[in-house]
Design a protein around this motif. Structure first.
Motif, PDB file in Angstrom:
ATOM      1  N   GLN A 500       0.831  -1.204   0.000  1.00  0.00           N
ATOM      2  CA  GLN A 500       0.000   0.000   0.000  1.00  0.00           C
ATOM      3  C   GLN A 500       0.865   1.253   0.000  1.00  0.00           C
ATOM      4  N   GLY A 501       1.935   1.245   0.791  1.00  0.00           N
ATOM      5  CA  GLY A 501       2.833   2.395   0.814  1.00  0.00           C
ATOM      6  C   GLY A 501       3.463   2.650  -0.529  1.00  0.00           C
ATOM      7  N   LEU A 502       3.862   1.569  -1.209  1.00  0.00           N
ATOM      8  CA  LEU A 502       4.448   1.727  -2.547  1.00  0.00           C
ATOM      9  C   LEU A 502       3.433   2.298  -3.529  1.00  0.00           C
ATOM     10  N   SER A 503       2.170   1.861  -3.426  1.00  0.00           N
ATOM     11  CA  SER A 503       1.133   2.390  -4.314  1.00  0.00           C
ATOM     12  C   SER A 503       0.908   3.878  -4.056  1.00  0.00           C
ATOM     13  N   ARG A 504       0.822   4.254  -2.783  1.00  0.00           N
ATOM     14  CA  ARG A 504       0.656   5.671  -2.459  1.00  0.00           C
ATOM     15  C   ARG A 504       1.877   6.479  -2.886  1.00  0.00           C
ATOM     16  N   GLY A 505       3.049   5.897  -2.674  1.00  0.00           N
ATOM     17  CA  GLY A 505       4.269   6.594  -3.063  1.00  0.00           C
ATOM     18  C   GLY A 505       4.354   6.833  -4.559  1.00  0.00           C
ATOM     19  N   ALA A 506       3.853   5.844  -5.347  1.00  0.00           N
ATOM     20  CA  ALA A 506       3.862   6.016  -6.808  1.00  0.00           C
ATOM     21  C   ALA A 506       2.984   7.196  -7.215  1.00  0.00           C
ATOM     22  N   ARG A 507       1.851   7.364  -6.497  1.00  0.00           N
ATOM     23  CA  ARG A 507       0.967   8.497  -6.820  1.00  0.00           C
ATOM     24  C   ARG A 507       1.564   9.831  -6.357  1.00  0.00           C
ATOM     25  N   ASP A 508       2.217   9.791  -5.179  1.00  0.00           N
ATOM     26  CA  ASP A 508       2.700  11.039  -4.586  1.00  0.00           C
ATOM     27  C   ASP A 508       4.166  11.311  -4.890  1.00  0.00           C
ATOM     28  N   ALA A 510       6.781   9.669  -3.851  1.00  0.00           N
ATOM     29  CA  ALA A 510       7.498   9.553  -2.583  1.00  0.00           C
ATOM     30  C   ALA A 510       8.139   8.176  -2.493  1.00  0.00           C
ATOM     31  N   LEU A 511       9.087   8.035  -1.537  1.00  0.00           N
ATOM     32  CA  LEU A 511       9.791   6.780  -1.332  1.00  0.00           C
ATOM     33  C   LEU A 511       9.223   6.054  -0.109  1.00  0.00           C
ATOM     34  N   VAL A 512       9.461   4.758  -0.088  1.00  0.00           N
ATOM     35  CA  VAL A 512       9.125   3.919   1.059  1.00  0.00           C
ATOM     36  C   VAL A 512      10.405   3.245   1.515  1.00  0.00           C
ATOM     37  N   ALA A 513      10.641   3.267   2.830  1.00  0.00           N
ATOM     38  CA  ALA A 513      11.818   2.602   3.389  1.00  0.00           C
ATOM     39  C   ALA A 513      11.384   1.471   4.294  1.00  0.00           C
ATOM     40  N   VAL A 514      12.144   0.374   4.244  1.00  0.00           N
ATOM     41  CA  VAL A 514      11.935  -0.750   5.144  1.00  0.00           C
ATOM     42  C   VAL A 514      13.183  -0.888   6.003  1.00  0.00           C
ATOM     43  N   LEU A 515      13.011  -0.803   7.332  1.00  0.00           N
ATOM     44  CA  LEU A 515      14.095  -0.986   8.284  1.00  0.00           C
ATOM     45  C   LEU A 515      13.938  -2.359   8.914  1.00  0.00           C
ATOM     46  N   GLU A 547       6.667   3.696  20.174  1.00  0.00           N
ATOM     47  CA  GLU A 547       6.682   5.033  20.773  1.00  0.00           C
ATOM     48  C   GLU A 547       7.627   5.965  20.044  1.00  0.00           C
ATOM     49  N   ARG A 548       8.765   5.432  19.548  1.00  0.00           N
ATOM     50  CA  ARG A 548       9.759   6.277  18.903  1.00  0.00           C
ATOM     51  C   ARG A 548       9.536   6.418  17.391  1.00  0.00           C
ATOM     52  N   SER A 549       8.533   5.710  16.852  1.00  0.00           N
ATOM     53  CA  SER A 549       8.300   5.776  15.399  1.00  0.00           C
ATOM     54  C   SER A 549       7.430   6.978  15.058  1.00  0.00           C
ATOM     55  N   ARG A 550       7.438   7.340  13.799  1.00  0.00           N
ATOM     56  CA  ARG A 550       6.568   8.414  13.317  1.00  0.00           C
ATOM     57  C   ARG A 550       5.132   7.893  13.254  1.00  0.00           C
ATOM     58  N   GLY A 551       4.193   8.819  13.307  1.00  0.00           N
ATOM     59  CA  GLY A 551       2.790   8.413  13.343  1.00  0.00           C
ATOM     60  C   GLY A 551       2.354   7.634  12.120  1.00  0.00           C
ATOM     61  N   ALA A 552       2.917   7.935  10.944  1.00  0.00           N
ATOM     62  CA  ALA A 552       2.507   7.270   9.703  1.00  0.00           C
ATOM     63  C   ALA A 552       3.245   5.961   9.463  1.00  0.00           C
ATOM     64  N   ASP A 553       4.237   5.655  10.298  1.00  0.00           N
ATOM     65  CA  ASP A 553       5.045   4.452  10.093  1.00  0.00           C
ATOM     66  C   ASP A 553       4.348   3.235  10.707  1.00  0.00           C
ATOM     67  N   THR A 554       4.711   2.067  10.206  1.00  0.00           N
ATOM     68  CA  THR A 554       4.193   0.799  10.725  1.00  0.00           C
ATOM     69  C   THR A 554       5.337   0.006  11.328  1.00  0.00           C
ATOM     70  N   VAL A 555       5.160  -0.417  12.580  1.00  0.00           N
ATOM     71  CA  VAL A 555       6.153  -1.261  13.248  1.00  0.00           C
ATOM     72  C   VAL A 555       5.554  -2.655  13.370  1.00  0.00           C
ATOM     73  N   GLY A 556       6.298  -3.658  12.935  1.00  0.00           N
ATOM     74  CA  GLY A 556       5.801  -5.027  13.008  1.00  0.00           C
ATOM     75  C   GLY A 556       6.873  -5.985  13.463  1.00  0.00           C
ATOM     76  N   VAL A 566      10.270  -1.891  10.431  1.00  0.00           N
ATOM     77  CA  VAL A 566       9.642  -0.575  10.460  1.00  0.00           C
ATOM     78  C   VAL A 566       9.435  -0.132   9.023  1.00  0.00           C
ATOM     79  N   VAL A 567       8.174   0.138   8.670  1.00  0.00           N
ATOM     80  CA  VAL A 567       7.839   0.587   7.316  1.00  0.00           C
ATOM     81  C   VAL A 567       7.624   2.098   7.374  1.00  0.00           C
ATOM     82  N   CYS A 568       8.434   2.828   6.630  1.00  0.00           N
ATOM     83  CA  CYS A 568       8.397   4.293   6.651  1.00  0.00           C
ATOM     84  C   CYS A 568       7.924   4.804   5.301  1.00  0.00           C
ATOM     85  N   GLU A 569       6.888   5.607   5.304  1.00  0.00           N
ATOM     86  CA  GLU A 569       6.322   6.152   4.072  1.00  0.00           C
ATOM     87  C   GLU A 569       6.615   7.646   3.959  1.00  0.00           C
TER      88      GLU A 569
END
Length: 945
Positions: A500-508, A510-515, A547-556, A566-569
């Motif tokens: 989903q992040g990659l799809s949104r990034g393609a429209r906007d 923007a990049l997606v990072a995976v940590l 707690e230390r991640s950004r609000g839009a990021d996903t931690v799994g 950590v998925v960063c959009e």
């Protein structure tokens, strides 16, 4: 003039009356010109022979005569008078006229009229025959009649002809005849004999009438009648015609007789009809008919009839009253249909409806019928409405618009449109709003109700409370997509978030990072401090990462291990990801508090970034590779996936593909490094070493492909291949004499093989199949592998010991094993790492360390093996340190199986300087010179003083 008696009879004038009169008195008015012409001919001496003409009688009537007139001449030849002989031909002419009229009638007849003689030859053939058969009279007269017929038609003609020729008359015999064009026609033929005046039969006449069209219409009519009768029987519909009076004749169709159970007959009356009506229904039926007669209108009603056998049937009767121009009843025409089955089915339906209503009223499900058109209203609501909606049935009946309150306001308009268009949800789960404002999840099954025109006029359905089921589904859905320990998204949900992040990034743009975050040395902590404390640490780490991640990021949490993702959009540049990684690493600088104790944890992070065209799988794989590089470079740091890692990944992929091909193409091979026994001063076995000869890249080192084989699982089939050949070689040695039969063979076994549930059983079957001594097979497991999961591998080694195999710890000294571990493990050999051998000639501490290990091993009944012996000095030192076995290039380089077998058969004693353990150099001995042997060869020589 002379006038004989015959002339008197012919013309009616006596001789007295005629003599002296002009002969023209008997010539009709219109024939004087003819008379003058005849007179002129006679005057010239001519004659008239058999002239048929008309003359007048005395009574004025005409008479047909045949005249023969001759001139009467004088002696000199002059005509002085005439002589006339007249014959009455009236009867003959009348007969001829009759025959001519008859011939004209025959010729002009529509039917074919043919006559033949007794031989069957045609004597007459009229135009009707020409039209019927297609042959002309010229073609047929004088021709045998049977020539134009073949087969059955010819035989039929012969049979009929014979009967007629014998005097029999045949009337309207129907048969088939062929036409000239080959088509067959149906005819009706009548034959009569032809009699001569003397009464004898001289021929046969035939009148043939074409009945082809009539018979076609008759067949069509018959088919129509049969169809009508069949359809009446299928539909159980009979017809009837009757008068109004009870004694009026009544006509029924066959199906009507069948419906009433009466044998067909013709003398029916209206009373017979009413006699079969059920006595209870008769007054109603009779009254309905009389009313219809009075109105001159149609009547329709249902009633029962009683058959002669006593059985009852339900019928539907529909009839029209037929009146004449004055309005007087002429007859009634109607149909009667057996509707017993329908009536019984309807009665069953009514019974079912009664039972269903009882069930509905006692069911916990809400059952309803809602009318949309013409005016919205509930037509039925079961009592369960109170439990599910909070509204009673009476409330819903009284206020149909309450249905709108049950639905989310945003959905009301669209829901009504869907209902009217027939697009209701046939089945599904929806959330309703109850009377008290609370929400409830229900499962619904709906059906649209349509009117005669097909328009949707209502909806009916069943609604069930599924609140508990829905809650369980939501819990299950959360469990499927989340880690049970930390509650974080699991691999499945993480993959979806990345995509989903990659799809949104393609429209906007923007990049997606995976940590990829892996806790350093966490397994050691888990093993030493316990899984409960390990789980507590994992939950604390998960909490801090969130707690230390950004609000839009996903931690799994990844794969239920000590790995987090950590998925960063919405990143603009790749360096944004490194800043997030630095922030994440800094969060580990503060210790975690677990059960009142501070726990220090570090992490290694791999970073991969991507945009349009990337995939979740690739980003995760790249981040994983970067994480491993961070660990290789010291841990507690991050690494970014780059071209170097990409090239390494491609190399590993190429190696993996090549390995799969190598197994099929026999590109793998074994070489063997002999093992020297210091005590026995001879080679006592060997270690099997795997080699890969790639046709394009040449020989590839095991260090380059074994780790990849372990990762992709190919090490299992490769390991099976190695063990099969090793056991086959031991079996060959067992048959080659006592020296080879006592030699051992070492085979390296990977952790992946040991974790296979079938490994021990398969090895036991292989040992049995090759009939080798299990103790001659030495399985080597590296120390680091054992220490990675000591409990599991201890169990695995005990299973292997149980089947008789000898076990060796390879690369001892590089892991974290302790003497306690050695005491617990069923180990027969310790193979000291090459790093010990490399330093023993330069460091006394190294010598003491190796001596200590060897002595302790001896105390535990474990033999020691030194590997990597490459010089004479190393061999001399090892001789003094209680090491049992040695191997290395000093003794022999790896060789093939045949060379190994030859080497093991030889007995090569070493010089005294490396002789029996503890012996001093021989007196008078000189300098030791050693030639480094070629594969399979070794030469050691002592030079004299």
């Amino acid at each position: 003039m002379s006038w004989n008696p015959a002339a008197e009879r012919l013309y009616g004038w006596t001789a007295t009356e005629a003599i002296g009169q002009s002969i023209e008195m008997i010539v009709p008015e219109g024939l004087h010109e003819e008379f003058s012409m005849l007179s002129g001919r006679l005057a010239q001496g001519g004659r008239v022979d058999h002239l048929e003409t008309t003359r007048i009688r005395k009574d004025g009537s005409d008479v047909a005569v045949s005249l023969t007139i001759s001139p009467i001449c004088s002696s000199d030849g002059l005509a002085v008078g005439i002589s006339c002989i007249a014959r009455d031909v009236t009867d003959r002419q009348r007969s001829e006229q009759a025959r001519a009229q008859l011939a004209a009638i025959v010729e002009g007849a529509e039917d074919a009229i043919v006559s033949v003689d007794l031989r069957g030859y045609v004597t007459s053939w009229n135009q009707g025959a020409e039209r019927l058969y297609g042959y002309s009279a010229a073609e047929m007269v004088g021709r045998f009649y049977g020539e134009i017929m073949v087969g059955d038609a010819l035989e039929d003609f012969k049979r009929l002809f014979a009967k007629a020729a014998a005097g029999e008359r045949i009337s309207q015999h129907e048969t088939l005849r062929p036409r000239r064009d080959g088509t067959m026609i149906e005819i009706s033929v009548s034959l009569s004999p032809i009699f001569a005046p003397d009464g004898s039969i001289v021929g046969v006449s035939a009148i043939l009438h074409d009945i082809t069209e009539r018979r076609r219409r008759e067949r069509e009519l018959s088919a129509s009648r049969a169809l009508l009768e069949r359809t009446q029987r299928v539909g159980r519909i009979g017809g009837w015609i009757s008068g109004a009076a009870l004694d009026a004749p009544s006509t029924w169709t066959s199906e009507t007789f069948r419906i009433f159970g009466i044998a067909e007959r013709s003398n029916l009356t209206t009373a017979d009809f009413f006699a079969r009506v059920h006595p209870e229904d008769l007054p109603r039926v009779r009254a309905a008919q009389l009313s219809a007669i009075a109105r001159g209108d149609r009547f329709e009603h249902e009633y029962r009839i009683v058959r002669p056998d006593g059985t009852q049937r339900w019928v539907l009767e529909v009839a029209d009253v037929v009146a004449d121009g004055s309005g007087t009843l002429v007859e009634m025409t109607g149909v009667v249909q057996d509707i017993t089955d329908r009536h019984e089915a309807e009665e069953k339906v009514r019974g079912i409806e009664r039972r269903l209503r009882l069930l509905a009223e006692s069911s916990r499900d809400l059952i309803f019928h809602y009318r949309i058109l013409p005016d919205p209203a509930f037509e039925f609501v079961s009592p369960a409405s109170v439990a599910i909606t909070g509204y009673t049935p009476d409330e819903l009946y009284a206020q149909p618009d309450l249905i709108d309150r049950l639905v989310d306001p945003a959905e009301r308009g669209r829901r009504l449109e869907r209902m009217l268009s027939g697009q209701v949800e046939k089945a599904g789960d929806v959330e309703l709003v109850r009377k008290d404002g609370s929400s409830i999840w229900v499962g619904q099954r709906l059906n649209t109700v349509r009117g005669a025109s097909g328009q949707v006029i209502g909806v009916e359905g069943i609604i069930r409370d599924i609140s508990e089921q829905k809650a369980a589904e939501l819990r299950l859905e959360h469990e499927v997509l989340h880690d049970p320990l930390t509650g974080l998204p699991n691999r499945v949900l993480l993959m979806d978030r990345i995509e989903q992040g990659l799809s949104r990034g393609a429209r906007d743009h923007a990049l997606v990072a995976v940590l990829f975050v892996d806790l350093d040395r966490f397994k050691l902590f888990n093993d030493t401090r316990g899984h409960d404390r390990g789980d507590a640490v994992l939950m604390a780490v998960a909490k801090r990462l969130v707690e230390r991640s950004r609000g839009a990021d996903t931690v799994g949490r990844f794969s239920g291990r000590d790995e987090f993702v950590v998925v960063c959009e919405k990143l603009h540049v790749a360096t944004d990801a490194t800043k997030i990684a630095e922030h994440t690493l800094s969060s580990f600088s503060t210790p975690f508090e677990v059960d009142g104790e501070e726990v220090h944890v570090t992490a290694s992070i791999g970073i991969a970034t991507g945009g349009a065209g990337e995939s979740a799988d690739k980003l995760l794989r790249d981040a994983d590779l970067a994480m491993y590089r961070a660990k290789d470079r010291g841990r507690a740091r991050y690494e970014v996936f780059d071209d170097t890692l990409r090239a390494e990944a491609e190399r590993r992929s190429t190696v993996e593909a090549g390995l799969r091909r190598a197994l099929d193409n026999d590109e793998l091979a074994l070489v063997f490094q002999p093992v020297w026994s210091i005590a026995e001063e001879r080679f006592v076995g060997a270690e099997a070493l795997l080699r890969w000869h790639d046709p394009e890249r040449g020989t590839i080192s095991p260090a380059d492909f074994v780790p990849i084989a372990e990762e992709c699982g190919l090490i299992v089939p490769i390991g099976e291949w190695v063990l099969e050949r090793a056991c086959a070689l031991l079996a060959r040695w067992s048959r080659a004499g006592p020296r080879l039969a006592a030699c051992t063979l070492s085979v390296n076994v990977s952790a992946v093989q040991l974790r296979s549930r079938t490994f021990t059983q398969a090895l036991e079957q292989l040992i049995a199949a090759t009939s080798i001594e299990p103790k001659l097979l030495r399985l080597e497991i590296t120390e680091s592998v054992l220490m990675g999961d000591i409990d599991y591998f201890s169990t695995a080694l005990h299973r292997l010991q149980a089947i008789g195999a000898r076990l060796s710890i390879d690369d001892f000294g590089t892991g974290y094993s302790s003497l306690g571990h050695l005491r617990e493990l069923p180990v027969d050999f310790l193979k000291l790492d090459k790093s010990f051998t490399d330093s023993i000639t330069e460091s006394v501490k190294s010598q003491e360390l190796m001596r200590t290990v060897a002595q302790l091993s001896r105390a535990l009944s474990i033999a020691t093996v030194a590997e990597g012996v490459e010089t004479l000095e190393q061999a001399d030192v090892l001789n003094t340190l209680d090491v049992n076995l040695c191997q290395g290039f000093y003794f022999a380089r790896p060789i093939d199986a045949d060379g190994l077998s030859r080497m093991l058969k030889r007995v090569r004693r070493l010089p005294e300087t490396v002789g029996a353990r503890g012996s001093a150099p021989a007196a008078g001995g000189g300098r030791l010179t050693v030639a480094v042997p070629k594969p399979g060869q070794m030469a050691i020589t002592t030079l004299p003083n």
